[in-house]
Motif scaffolding. Structure first.
Motif, mmCIF file in Angstrom:
data_model
loop_
_atom_site.group_PDB
_atom_site.id
_atom_site.type_symbol
_atom_site.label_atom_id
_atom_site.label_comp_id
_atom_site.label_asym_id
_atom_site.label_seq_id
_atom_site.Cartn_x
_atom_site.Cartn_y
_atom_site.Cartn_z
ATOM 1 N N ALA A 86 -6.248 6.868 2.640
ATOM 2 C CA ALA A 86 -6.806 6.111 3.760
ATOM 3 C C ALA A 86 -7.352 4.769 3.283
ATOM 4 C CB ALA A 86 -7.907 6.921 4.445
ATOM 5 N N GLU A 87 -7.998 4.778 2.125
ATOM 6 C CA GLU A 87 -8.513 3.529 1.585
ATOM 7 C C GLU A 87 -7.391 2.542 1.330
ATOM 8 O OE1 GLU A 87 -9.588 3.014 -2.541
ATOM 9 O OE2 GLU A 87 -11.612 2.473 -1.910
ATOM 10 N N ASP A 88 -6.277 3.031 0.774
ATOM 11 C CA ASP A 88 -5.145 2.154 0.510
ATOM 12 C C ASP A 88 -4.623 1.514 1.793
ATOM 13 O OD1 ASP A 88 -5.181 2.555 -2.221
ATOM 14 O OD2 ASP A 88 -3.748 4.211 -2.161
ATOM 15 N N VAL A 89 -4.600 2.299 2.876
ATOM 16 C CA VAL A 89 -4.157 1.762 4.160
ATOM 17 C C VAL A 89 -5.070 0.623 4.605
ATOM 18 C CG1 VAL A 89 -3.918 2.278 6.632
ATOM 19 C CG2 VAL A 89 -3.028 3.879 4.920
ATOM 20 N N LEU A 90 -6.375 0.857 4.527
ATOM 21 C CA LEU A 90 -7.339 -0.148 4.968
ATOM 22 C C LEU A 90 -7.303 -1.391 4.079
ATOM 23 C CD1 LEU A 90 -10.335 2.243 5.739
ATOM 24 C CD2 LEU A 90 -8.893 1.050 7.415
ATOM 25 N N VAL A 91 -7.180 -1.190 2.784
ATOM 26 C CA VAL A 91 -7.121 -2.324 1.868
ATOM 27 C C VAL A 91 -5.859 -3.145 2.119
ATOM 28 C CG1 VAL A 91 -6.838 -2.983 -0.558
ATOM 29 C CG2 VAL A 91 -8.573 -1.307 0.073
ATOM 30 N N SER A 92 -4.752 -2.450 2.339
ATOM 31 C CA SER A 92 -3.496 -3.146 2.590
ATOM 32 C C SER A 92 -3.589 -4.023 3.842
ATOM 33 C CB SER A 92 -2.361 -2.138 2.741
ATOM 34 O OG SER A 92 -1.130 -2.793 2.983
ATOM 35 N N ARG A 93 -4.195 -3.485 4.902
ATOM 36 C CA ARG A 93 -4.370 -4.269 6.133
ATOM 37 C C ARG A 93 -5.234 -5.503 5.864
ATOM 38 N NH1 ARG A 93 -6.365 0.501 10.176
ATOM 39 N NH2 ARG A 93 -4.462 1.772 10.222
ATOM 40 N N CYS A 94 -6.314 -5.302 5.148
ATOM 41 C CA CYS A 94 -7.240 -6.387 4.849
ATOM 42 C C CYS A 94 -6.548 -7.475 4.040
ATOM 43 C CB CYS A 94 -8.451 -5.833 4.093
ATOM 44 S SG CYS A 94 -9.672 -7.063 3.566
ATOM 45 N N MET A 95 -5.808 -7.084 3.022
ATOM 46 C CA MET A 95 -5.130 -8.065 2.184
ATOM 47 C C MET A 95 -4.074 -8.823 2.977
ATOM 48 S SD MET A 95 -6.566 -7.903 -0.856
ATOM 49 C CE MET A 95 -5.431 -8.434 -2.137
ATOM 50 N N GLN A 96 -3.380 -8.139 3.873
ATOM 51 C CA GLN A 96 -2.374 -8.794 4.711
ATOM 52 C C GLN A 96 -3.032 -9.845 5.600
ATOM 53 O OE1 GLN A 96 -0.319 -5.673 6.806
ATOM 54 N NE2 GLN A 96 0.685 -4.899 4.959
ATOM 55 N N ASP A 97 -4.249 -9.552 6.070
ATOM 56 C CA ASP A 97 -4.963 -10.521 6.900
ATOM 57 C C ASP A 97 -5.204 -11.832 6.151
ATOM 58 O OD1 ASP A 97 -5.057 -8.767 9.019
ATOM 59 O OD2 ASP A 97 -7.119 -8.108 8.636
ATOM 60 N N GLY A 99 -3.058 -12.883 3.931
ATOM 61 C CA GLY A 99 -1.749 -13.353 3.491
ATOM 62 C C GLY A 99 -1.473 -13.073 2.035
ATOM 63 N N LEU A 100 -2.105 -12.051 1.504
ATOM 64 C CA LEU A 100 -1.955 -11.728 0.089
ATOM 65 C C LEU A 100 -1.212 -10.407 -0.075
ATOM 66 C CD1 LEU A 100 -5.539 -12.683 -1.090
ATOM 67 C CD2 LEU A 100 -3.420 -13.846 -1.759
ATOM 68 N N PRO A 101 -0.361 -10.326 -1.085
ATOM 69 C CA PRO A 101 0.367 -9.060 -1.311
ATOM 70 C C PRO A 101 -0.566 -8.003 -1.870
ATOM 71 C CG PRO A 101 0.806 -10.592 -3.102
ATOM 72 C CD PRO A 101 -0.015 -11.346 -2.082
ATOM 73 N N TYR A 102 -0.275 -6.760 -1.558
ATOM 74 C CA TYR A 102 -1.052 -5.654 -2.114
ATOM 75 C C TYR A 102 -0.115 -4.488 -2.368
ATOM 76 C CZ TYR A 102 -4.345 -1.786 -2.613
ATOM 77 O OH TYR A 102 -5.036 -0.692 -3.082
ATOM 78 N N GLU A 103 -0.006 -4.118 -3.613
ATOM 79 C CA GLU A 103 0.825 -2.974 -3.994
ATOM 80 C C GLU A 103 -0.081 -1.773 -4.196
ATOM 81 O OE1 GLU A 103 3.845 -1.513 -7.589
ATOM 82 O OE2 GLU A 103 3.132 -3.596 -7.503
ATOM 83 N N ARG A 104 0.181 -0.740 -3.425
ATOM 84 C CA ARG A 104 -0.652 0.458 -3.504
ATOM 85 C C ARG A 104 -0.609 1.040 -4.913
ATOM 86 N NH1 ARG A 104 0.092 5.938 0.163
ATOM 87 N NH2 ARG A 104 -1.257 7.267 -1.083
ATOM 88 N N PRO A 105 -1.758 1.331 -5.512
ATOM 89 C CA PRO A 105 -1.752 1.935 -6.855
ATOM 90 C C PRO A 105 -1.007 3.259 -6.842
ATOM 91 C CG PRO A 105 -3.957 1.224 -6.235
ATOM 92 C CD PRO A 105 -3.117 1.140 -5.001
#
Length: 323
Positions: A86-97, A99-105
């Motif tokens: 769930a944290e990865d989902v939230l972090v990914s959304r935040c990073m997309q906001d 405009g930054l890439p985020y690769e789930r660990p």
């Protein structure tokens, strides 16, 4: 997150959820429990109580399929993974906001075992004959390498609640957009714990988990079965006062692979545990101490469970919104 207790521990800030999954694996990895009890919070501050009454101990050769009473208040490996996802989902959304890439660990290769999986190891004669006192799989639960990340992304990602002295603070803004406190990790943690929970096991629960183990090793009934085990080992040519002494023999730790002597010792260890029912007595006594401690702290533990349930419900709602 958590981290398997002993001296009342100082207050510790919650750690980010992904780190907790790795910490859990360390706690239960064989033979961490038996060897590491001196390092965690002890029940020294708890009031002295008489040894709790126990039922007739069942005959057990292993307890991996059983649960200790305190586990009702501990987050399981599966629950840590649920929170981490769930944290990865939230972090990914935040990073997309931003405009930054985020690769789930990457997730750990294996689910961390439960509290009882290796608590009284070795207990399996087949494992003892091959691995002795060495871990059957030294890589189980190891934390995978983190993916590389750009400096900009690392700054906006932040340190969550793990920040301490010397930890760079997340910038207040990125390209004119405010960065949440603690970065995207901090925002995710705040969301998951918004209705309760801290993202780790509280010291009270960790203390009961390790305190029960420590108390059990000095209980007259466990000491009696240890003496029987020791006599059995002596008859087979091995001199140890307790199973923990055998597991912590420094000769095993210094050897990268099990030696013939280690394999012979571990094999005898398991046979003697079975012969005198060490596991059945030990598990029963430890469970009784935990039950006693839980009864003394039931209101606080009830709140902890309610908080954990709320945190897990929040994680489930995040996952449901991101099928």
């Amino acid at each position: 997150m958590p981290a398997p207790a002993r001296k009342a521990p100082p207050a510790r800030p919650p750690r980010p959820l992904p780190a907790a999954l790795a910490a859990l694996a360390v706690l239960v990895a064989f033979p961490a429990l038996a060897a590491g009890c001196a390092a965690a919070p002890s029940p020294a501050a708890a009031p002295a109580t008489a040894p709790p009454a126990i039922p007739e101990p069942p005959v057990l050769t292993q307890v991996a399929d059983r649960s200790l009473p305190v586990e009702a208040y501990l987050l399981s490996g599966a629950q840590y993974r649920q929170l981490s996802t769930a944290e990865d989902v939230l972090v990914s959304r935040c990073m997309q906001d931003f405009g930054l890439p985020y690769e789930r660990p990457p997730a750990p290769d294996a689910e961390p075992p439960g509290q009882t999986a290796h608590r009284y190891d070795p207990v399996d004669p087949r494992v003892a004959a091959v691995h002795g006192y060495h871990p059957a799989d030294p890589h189980t639960g190891a934390k995978p390498a983190e993916p590389s990340i750009s400096p900009d992304a690392a700054a906006v990602l932040g340190a969550g609640t793990a920040g301490g002295p010397g930890t760079p603070a997340a910038p207040r803004s990125y390209r004119g957009r405010p960065v949440p406190p603690g970065g995207c990790l901090g925002q995710a943690h705040a969301r998951l714990t918004s209705h309760g929970g801290t993202g780790r096991d509280p010291d009270l629960v960790v203390g009961i988990n390790f305190g029960g183990y420590q108390q059990s090793t000095t209980d007259p009934r466990v000491k009696d079965v240890f003496q029987k085990w020791s006599a059995c080992m002596k008859a087979r040519g091995f001199s140890y006062a307790t199973p923990t002494d055998a597991a912590k023999d420094t000769r095993w730790k210094s050897a990268p692979e099990p030696t013939p002597e280690e394999l012979a010792t571990a094999t005898a260890d398991v046979a003697c545990k079975t012969a005198v029912n060490v596991v059945g007595v030990w598990f029963t006594v430890e469970s009784a101490y935990e039950t006693q401690a839980i009864q003394q702290k039931l209101p606080e533990l009830t709140r902890i469970k309610q908080d954990n349930d709320a945190m897990l419900a929040t994680a489930a709602s995040v996952a449901a919104a991101n099928p």
